[in-house]
Design an enzyme around this catalytic site. Structure first.
Site, PDB file in Angstrom:
ATOM      1  N   GLU A 276      10.569  -9.410 -15.826  1.00 13.37           N
ATOM      2  CA  GLU A 276       9.756  -8.799 -14.771  1.00 13.37           C
ATOM      3  C   GLU A 276       8.271  -8.907 -15.129  1.00 13.37           C
ATOM      4  O   GLU A 276       7.870  -8.587 -16.261  1.00 13.37           O
ATOM      5  CB  GLU A 276      10.152  -7.334 -14.636  1.00 13.37           C
ATOM      6  CG  GLU A 276       9.290  -6.504 -13.694  1.00 13.37           C
ATOM      7  CD  GLU A 276       9.614  -5.019 -13.786  1.00 13.37           C
ATOM      8  OE1 GLU A 276       9.190  -4.281 -12.877  1.00 13.37           O
ATOM      9  OE2 GLU A 276      10.277  -4.602 -14.756  1.00 13.37           O
ATOM     10  N   LYS A 337      11.356  -6.692  -4.944  1.00 10.37           N
ATOM     11  CA  LYS A 337      11.994  -5.431  -5.322  1.00 10.37           C
ATOM     12  C   LYS A 337      11.934  -4.453  -4.145  1.00 10.37           C
ATOM     13  O   LYS A 337      10.886  -4.278  -3.521  1.00 10.37           O
ATOM     14  CB  LYS A 337      11.284  -4.833  -6.538  1.00 10.37           C
ATOM     15  CG  LYS A 337      11.971  -3.604  -7.118  1.00 10.37           C
ATOM     16  CD  LYS A 337      11.286  -3.153  -8.396  1.00 10.37           C
ATOM     17  CE  LYS A 337      12.036  -1.987  -9.038  1.00 10.37           C
ATOM     18  NZ  LYS A 337      11.385  -1.517 -10.282  1.00 10.37           N
ATOM     19  N   CYS A 387      14.536  -4.388 -12.836  1.00 10.88           N
ATOM     20  CA  CYS A 387      14.404  -3.191 -13.660  1.00 10.88           C
ATOM     21  C   CYS A 387      15.244  -2.019 -13.148  1.00 10.88           C
ATOM     22  O   CYS A 387      16.470  -2.036 -13.222  1.00 10.88           O
ATOM     23  CB  CYS A 387      12.930  -2.813 -13.789  1.00 10.88           C
ATOM     24  SG  CYS A 387      12.603  -1.680 -15.161  1.00 10.88           S
TER      25      CYS A 387
END
Length: 512
Positions: A276, A337, A387
């Site tokens: 990320e 995301k 994440c």
């Protein structure tokens, strides 16, 4: 119903005060953190829930039971995610006293869910009224797991240290493909509810119920819910080990960009992934031709490359991954995301003053679509998540159900949490996602844990923590739907509702 009888001529013991019950519950909840990774003492979690059951149902009012639940939840949550202090103080720059108070307030808020579970149990027991076994085996476990699920959903959710995660290596893990992590929380609470009944006339039935649950989990753990699909992929997962203090520093970004470029293009693989925001700049800020170097390597070697980097959406930006295919005819892939971290990635209404106290880059992002297509890699469909998104099993299951993804890929930046227990806890959640879906999970992180997880939730390949390296492995994609992929949390909720209905019917039985 009494929990114990006094002997003839013996004065009854003075009832324990609510404050003392709360203290016991808080300490018990805090000790419960040792049930989770990296410690893995999962029997301790059942003991902790059993002590909570005992203290809450011995409380003399609904309010007292709720207070006991709140104290347990506070200890459980404060110990379970105390590592947030590292992110907001050490790296976010918030003053230490305010950072500590912030963690305490967050734990106090999350503890309200445990308070709700215990208060609801005490209220139902008083209202119907319920015999003790109905309360400990049916009502309390259903309320506990339902309120855990609520904690994972309300206000975008924060389901860290959900009880079921402690059982990713226990026999209860066999229920993950059916009931998911909340269903495992429910079954763990049923087991805990049986312990206070060991001196009760119902004890043999309670023992039989628990034995059936655990034997069932052991048997279900041997069921193959999914099957191999297509050809295995060769993968290379890059762990850069870039110091977080340097990651967004303009004086060090050039070194970071060159490092990832050299490592990625040093050897081909079907799938190569970096963490990320491994590339910490927007495309427009990158040196001329930087991304072209990756694209040329992909076309020359047949590799598919996944770069974690921020992407712009006009004046807005998102936390994304960019997928570079080996064919000029194929479109560049992008995943944004969608489940953002409050305060770290988006600012809740009215809390900008709080986030202004920290210096966290990329802190006000836009959300991607809930359902996004996987990245086609040869004959596999690789579904990224970024994440914190791997904490939400029902969302990942729904994505797989609608897209037919065969491999999961998590890219993360966990250096925010230093050397704390957050890293093994995050890994434990990834293992649960593999168990629920019957699919392998790849994890590419900056400082660890960079791993390959099998469809059975086992870590089969890994890199040492806090060391730069490349994890090379071969991964087989899987197809087919587990019951959890098809139903997500619906089956667990239906069974929990049946348990509550069963308790009500039990309360209506004539007592001889």
């Amino acid at each position: 119903m009494r929990w114990r009888k006094t002997k003839a001529g013996e004065a009854p013991a003075a009832p324990r005060s609510t404050r003392s019950r709360m203290l016991i519950a808080a300490v018990t909840g805090a000790i419960g953190v040792f049930a989770f990774a990296p410690f893995g003492w999962w029997p301790l979690q059942i003991i902790a829930l059993a002590l909570l059951t005992y203290q809450a149902l011995r409380a003399d009012s609904v309010r007292a039971a709720a207070l006991v639940g709140w104290a347990f939840g506070f200890g459980w949550c404060a110990a379970g995610f105390h590592w947030l202090y590292v992110a907001i103080h050490r790296f976010g720059g918030m003053p230490a006293p305010l950072a500590a108070v912030s963690i305490a307030l967050l734990a106090a808020a999350m503890a309200l869910y445990a308070a709700g579970a215990m208060g609801a149990t005490a209220w139902l027991r008083k209202r119907w009224p319920l015999p003790l076994p109905a309360a400990t085996l049916l009502v309390l476990p259903a309320c506990w797991a339902a309120f855990e699920m609520l904690r994972g959903w309300l206000f975008t959710g924060f389901p860290w240290v959900t009880a079921g995660y402690a059982h990713n290596t226990s026999p209860l893990a066999g229920y993950a493909p059916l009931l998911g992590v909340y269903g495992i929380s429910w079954l763990a609470a049923v087991t805990a509810g049986a312990l206070p009944l060991l001196m009760h006339p119902f004890r043999y039935k309670a023992i039989a119920l628990v034995a059936a649950i655990w034997v069932g989990g052991f048997g279900l753990g041997r069921v193959e819910w999914t099957a191999p699909s297509g050809q295995p992929l060769s993968v290379r997962l890059v762990q850069g080990n870039v110091a977080l203090e340097n990651k967004f520093d303009i004086q060090h970004i050039g070194n970071t960009l060159r490092m990832y470029q050299q490592v990625v293009t040093s050897a081909p693989a079907d799938l190569i992934a970096i963490p990320e925001t491994g590339v910490p700049l927007f495309p427009s800020q990158l040196p001329p031709g930087y991304l072209d170097t990756y694209g040329q390597f992909a076309r020359r070697t047949g590799s598919h490359i996944v770069l974690g980097m921020p992407m712009t959406n006009g004046p807005e930006y998102s936390n994304s991954v960019l997928g570079l295919p080996p064919s000029l005819a194929a479109h560049t892939y992008r995943y944004d995301k969608h489940h953002l971290v409050p305060f770290g990635e988006f600012i809740p209404t009215g809390f900008r003053w709080f986030t202004n106290l920290m210096q966290i880059p990329l802190g006000d992002q836009t959300r991607g679509a809930t359902i996004q297509a996987p990245f086609p890699v040869k004959d596999q469909k690789v579904l990224p998540n970024i994440c914190y998104e791997n904490v939400f099993g029902e969302e990942i299951a729904e994505q797989i159900s609608l897209t037919g993804a065969t491999v999961m890929l998590n890219v993360s930046e966990l250096a925010w949490y230093g050397e704390s227990i957050a890293i093994p806890q995050h890994l434990q959640m990834s293992q649960m996602r593999a168990l629920e879906t019957g699919r392998p999970m790849l994890s590419a992180t900056n400082t660890g844990a960079t791993v390959v997880i099998s469809p059975r939730g086992e870590v089969v390949h890994s890199l040492p923590l806090r060391q730069a390296g490349v994890l090379s492995a071969t991964v087989q994609g899987m197809s087919g739907d587990t019951p959890y992929i098809k139903l997500q949390n619906k089956l667990f909720l239906a069974l929990a509702a049946l348990a509550i209905a069963g308790a009500w019917l039990w309360s209506r039985k004539p007592r001889g």
